[in-house]
Design an enzyme around this catalytic site. Structure first.
Site, mmCIF file in Angstrom:
data_model
loop_
_atom_site.group_PDB
_atom_site.id
_atom_site.type_symbol
_atom_site.label_atom_id
_atom_site.label_comp_id
_atom_site.label_asym_id
_atom_site.label_seq_id
_atom_site.Cartn_x
_atom_site.Cartn_y
_atom_site.Cartn_z
ATOM 1 N N CYS A 1 1.581 -9.009 13.431
ATOM 2 C CA CYS A 1 2.741 -8.181 13.646
ATOM 3 C C CYS A 1 3.878 -9.440 13.481
ATOM 4 C CB CYS A 1 2.813 -7.468 15.137
ATOM 5 S SG CYS A 1 1.733 -6.118 15.202
ATOM 6 N N LYS B 1 -4.298 4.374 11.467
ATOM 7 C CA LYS B 1 -3.052 4.028 10.997
ATOM 8 C C LYS B 1 -3.718 2.989 9.734
ATOM 9 C CE LYS B 1 0.465 0.689 11.229
ATOM 10 N NZ LYS B 1 1.204 -0.409 12.030
ATOM 11 N N HIS C 1 -3.692 -4.152 14.400
ATOM 12 C CA HIS C 1 -4.350 -4.877 13.880
ATOM 13 C C HIS C 1 -5.862 -4.976 14.424
ATOM 14 C CE1 HIS C 1 -0.409 -6.038 12.782
ATOM 15 N NE2 HIS C 1 -0.846 -6.100 11.564
ATOM 16 N N LYS D 1 -3.782 -3.061 5.984
ATOM 17 C CA LYS D 1 -4.511 -3.944 4.982
ATOM 18 C C LYS D 1 -5.807 -4.514 5.922
ATOM 19 C CE LYS D 1 -0.773 -6.062 3.381
ATOM 20 N NZ LYS D 1 0.133 -5.170 3.660
ATOM 21 N N HIS E 1 0.542 -1.017 0.002
ATOM 22 C CA HIS E 1 0.149 -0.094 -0.013
ATOM 23 C C HIS E 1 0.836 1.147 -0.044
ATOM 24 C CE1 HIS E 1 0.950 0.531 4.192
ATOM 25 N NE2 HIS E 1 0.411 -0.705 4.547
ATOM 26 N N CYS F 1 1.212 -12.057 18.474
ATOM 27 C CA CYS F 1 0.313 -11.318 17.303
ATOM 28 C C CYS F 1 1.038 -11.772 16.090
ATOM 29 C CB CYS F 1 0.192 -10.053 17.620
ATOM 30 S SG CYS F 1 -0.637 -9.046 16.004
ATOM 31 N N CYS G 1 -4.337 -6.101 19.738
ATOM 32 C CA CYS G 1 -3.080 -5.295 19.071
ATOM 33 C C CYS G 1 -3.380 -3.832 18.430
ATOM 34 C CB CYS G 1 -2.413 -6.265 18.043
ATOM 35 S SG CYS G 1 -1.401 -5.358 17.214
ATOM 36 N N HIS H 1 4.189 1.436 2.217
ATOM 37 C CA HIS H 1 5.204 0.694 1.612
ATOM 38 C C HIS H 1 5.844 1.499 0.348
ATOM 39 C CE1 HIS H 1 2.135 -2.466 2.978
ATOM 40 N NE2 HIS H 1 3.337 -2.761 3.831
#
Length: 536
Positions: A132, A328, A171, A331, A21, A129, A168, A24
């Protein structure tokens, strides 16, 4: 042995559980620009990007898509390459962590650390997680209201319930609870080494405020960390206990070293210049990483390298988070922006300009599509683009014998070039871009003051000298902005009658070109360099 004439830069090691995305793309654009600057400045550059394939995420995603793990990995590796190739990221090496050369190196360094007494057997009980690929403590989590999805810090004032759960923060999922035999790395053994290293290398981590966070974290005391999993099978087996596989981050980080080994070079899949046998691209000059993986890179990685008897990287540059409406980008949260789709809708130059000039590296930023378009129109279309168009159009109005522009430059460029280079070498890309457009603002003021559209009617000689100054300033700006906009700056050079500039820059001639005083032979107007873009 290192060589001062080399430069080795890396992107983060991207997960293969989804398409890259815009966050990145930001990291890759930073690395791409810095790599290109060093390349045209005369250095032998290795620029590596990667996909992290040895993870539980991979297994789960392959199962979701009803694919074998190998088929899924092949598919996603190609999808990642398509994104970087479309954005024209000029990496020299694309590395997959499932590569056998990498697995061999990982097992070798694991054995070295084990033999050094830095790895021992123990039992891990706690949270993990998968998103992560990291072990978590309570302090790493937040509370979330399952109904509203609102998150808030964990405190004694709030108790977990059926509707209030620990998740988390990245996520918004509850980590798995695991209890199993693991092997641990003696990170605590390296606390004094790390504190001494930080003290002696104050520019190791950039930006500086992030470095202060790390030093404070280490000062509170380091705990040994698990480097293996007993229940997972799709990773690199430990050489001293093949019933266990190495923890994803211990495996992934050594990818940075894999790509510099003779075994990798023998595969002949690298586009980086070949070095003499006594030379090496390691240690890396710069790792570009995300804020959420800083602990692995700033603390674990130096200790792991020291344990394995390897040199440490010279610098680590950390980006901040992108948010959309304050959340944040992720995806898993379905708010990711596809950099290819965005560039197709507007332009890749718009994306590059906005990401690299709107905020300092390390700063968190809320992505604003409207502001991205306004920034592009103001800086590239109205400022640079209009100046190029003006000098081209006015030059073509000169009599044929005066088409060739030559003369003396009225304006000083040395301070601009020196400050541009200084900021680039400190990885301050925003300031380098800001200096360039401030320089162009001065050029616009000079043009307005000289009024060449008026003087051309009465004094062609004076007008030609003014147009020469404008063209020469544009040339100098183009040589600097080439690292960010190589295609458009090459097009600008051609508009100004300057041939082979792209070829010469790619052949390391930046300094030579800066010192030249060329003749500008402008022959045709052509299309506008940068068209204005409407907000869609």
């Amino acid at each position: 042995m290192t060589n001062k004439n080399t430069f080795f830069i890396t992107t983060p090691i991207y997960y293969t559980n989804g398409i890259p995305h815009i966050g990145h793309a930001y990291s890759s654009l930073i690395a791409d620009s810095i790599a290109r600057y060093n390349k045209i400045s005369g250095k032998k550059v290795k620029f590596s990007t990667w996909v992290d394939e040895n993870s539980q995420k991979v297994v789960e995603k392959a199962q979701e898509k009803n694919l074998s793990i190998s088929d899924y990995l092949d598919l996603m590796a190609e999808e990642h390459k398509k994104v970087w190739d479309w954005l024209k990221i000029e990496y020299t090496d694309f590395v997959r962590t499932t590569d056998e050369t990498h697995h061999k190196l990982v097992r070798e360094v694991l054995q070295k650390s084990f033999d050094n007494g830095d790895i021992y057997e123990g039992e891990y009980e706690g949270m993990y997680c998968v998103g992560c690929e990291a072990f978590k403590k309570d302090e790493d989590l937040v509370y979330m209201n399952k109904t509203t999805k609102e998150t808030f810090p964990i405190s004694d004032k709030v108790k977990p319930s059926e509707n209030i759960i620990k998740v988390c923060p990245d996520h918004l999922k509850t980590p798995d609870t695991i209890k199993e035999k693991n092997y641990f790395f003696k990170l605590s053994k390296y606390q004094e080494f790390l504190q001494d290293f930080y003290e002696k290398n104050p520019e190791f981590i950039q930006p500086a405020d992030r470095f202060n966070e790390v030093k404070a974290f280490v000062k509170r005391g380091l705990e040994d960390f698990s480097i293996s999993r007993e229940t997972n099978k799709f990773w690199v087996k430990l050489p001293f206990d093949e019933s266990q596989v190495t923890y994803v981050w211990y495996d992934a980080l050594f990818n940075y070293v894999t790509v510099t080994t003779p075994e990798w070079e023998e595969k002949e899949c690298s586009k980086a210049p070949k070095l003499e046998d006594w030379q090496s691209y390691w240690p890396a000059d710069l790792h570009v990483v995300w804020k959420d993986i800083i602990r692995f890179h700033w603390i674990y990685w130096p200790a792991m390298l020291k344990s394995a008897g390897l040199e440490l990287p010279k610098n680590i540059l950390t980006t901040g988070f992108f948010t959309v409406d304050g959340q944040k980008i992720s995806k898993s949260l379905w708010n990711a922006i596809d950099p290819v789709e965005f560039s197709e809708k507007y332009s890749k130059d718009l994306l590059t300009l906005y990401l690299l000039s709107s905020f300092n590296i390390g700063q968190d930023w809320d992505f604003d599509q409207k502001q991205a378009v306004l920034t592009y129109n103001a800086k590239l279309a109205n400022n640079l683009g209009n100046l190029v168009n003006r000098v081209v159009v006015l030059s073509l109005k000169l009599k044929e014998e005066n088409w060739k522009l030559f003369g003396n430059n009225d304006l000083e460029v040395n301070n601009y070039i020196q400050n541009f280079d200084k900021n680039l070498k400190n990885y301050n890309l925003k300031e380098s871009i800001d200096l360039s457009f401030k320089f162009l603002d001065e050029l616009n003021d000079y043009t307005t003051k000289k009024e060449p559209w008026k003087t051309i009617k009465e004094d062609e000689e004076t007008t030609r000298e003014v147009l020469y100054t404008i063209a020469e300033w544009l040339r100098q700006v183009g040589l600097n902005l080439y690292i960010f906009f190589p295609e458009k700056m090459s097009e600008m050079f051609e508009k100004l009658g300057l041939q082979d500039y792209k070829k010469r820059l790619e052949n390391w001639e930046l300094e030579k070109l800066r010192e030249e005083r060329p003749i500008f032979e402008i022959k045709e107007k052509g299309k506008n360099l940068f068209e204005r873009i409407d907000i869609k």
